[in-house]
Design an enzyme around this catalytic site. Structure first.
Site: not given
Length: 319
Positions: A168-170
């Protein structure tokens, strides 16, 4: 970046079906409003005369992001005509390859591939230009990183049945959909799309509720029900066993060294064969293969969507 032949993609998946227009168009409209909040003086200069522009791919990699380009130019009232032989999402293209560069156009130049023609009023083409190119370059960059990761794993561990996934590192906000879409086009798993898709109990969740993994999982299950997976981030084998015993569907072994992770993953799988084991934490393109094991189902990498390289595209109005 090693050369891959044209038409490396072997399926005919229409990835654009993932993006319902009713969801996509408001996002694109907002991006364009952000880029032009008031006067468009450049648009005044070029006017509204009908023009044609060529979309060029100028660096090697996986083409991805076509529906976003379509949506941008549709929003500004332009038409995009794609080269259907080349502009296939998921295809690895090399502008310096004789095969990829030849699409029957005598005007093709080495070092760039003509993927599409854009037609419309001059001011409208230029109004959509940067938003379209920014999205395309980033989408293709993530898809390329995903593709190269999958290719490396398949070549070094052809019998492994697990998967490489993002995290979820977006990019915060609506642009996350571009990066998640690119992971799919490139052949990786997206991991969860957002906080609501899967419950992940990270170390902060456990510490904040008193450090009791069992209690945290049971409370989460009371709200998640049967239809949503629960994942627990674990720092040790003992935590992993407790999480699986409590009913976690996915156990993340976080920040383990490769050998310790594979050893502990084997223990978890032998006790709980139905639990998904994920390896995560500081894993890179260079080190991911060190974590591959018959007992590891998922290897997740935040750097697939964080710090990725962009591909080079340009849009040139024809004289």
């Amino acid at each position: 970046m090693s050369h891959s032949p044209k038409k490396q993609k072997t399926n005919n998946v229409k990835y654009s079906a993932l993006l319902p227009p009713t969801n996509l168009q408001p996002i694109i409209s907002q991006w364009l409003r952000d880029d032009h909040p008031s006067f468009d003086v450049g648009g005044l200069v070029v006017g509204t005369a009908p023009k044609t522009a060529k979309l060029y791919m100028k660096s090697e990699g996986v083409f991805a992001g076509r529906p976003f380009v379509d949506a941008v130019f549709d929003e500004v009232g332009c038409e995009v005509i794609w080269d259907e032989e080349l502009a296939i999402e998921g295809t690895y293209l090399n502008p310096n390859s004789e095969n990829d560069n030849d699409n029957g156009n005598d005007q093709q130049e080495k070092g760039k591939i003509t993927l599409a023609t854009v037609k419309g009023p001059a001011n409208a083409i230029l109004r959509g230009e940067r938003t379209a190119l920014n999205t395309l370059s980033r989408c293709s960059g993530v898809a390329t990183a995903a593709h190269l990761s999958v290719q490396k794993v398949q070549s070094t561990h052809p019998t492994w049945t697990g998967h490489i996934a993002g995290t979820r590192k977006v990019t915060p906000g609506s642009f996350r959909i571009v990066e998640k879409y690119a992971l799919v086009v490139g052949g990786c798993y997206t991991h969860r799309m957002d906080l609501s898709q899967m419950t992940m109990l990270k170390d902060n969740h456990i510490w904040a509720c008193g450090g009791n993994i069992t209690a945290a999982v049971k409370l989460a299950r009371s709200a998640a029900g049967f239809s949503q997976k629960i994942e627990v981030e674990c720092q040790s084998l003992e935590e992993a066993i407790e999480a699986a015993t409590a009913g976690a569907d996915v156990v993340m072994l976080d920040n383990f060294g490769p050998e310790g992770l594979k050893r502990d993953a084997k223990v978890v799988k032998e006790k709980f064969p139905g639990v998904i084991v994920e390896a995560s934490g500081g894993i890179t393109f260079d080190t991911m293969c060190d974590y591959i094991s018959d007992h590891v189902d998922i290897i997740s990498r935040g750097n697939l969507t964080q710090g990725y390289s962009c591909l080079d595209f340009s849009l040139k109005v024809q004289k």
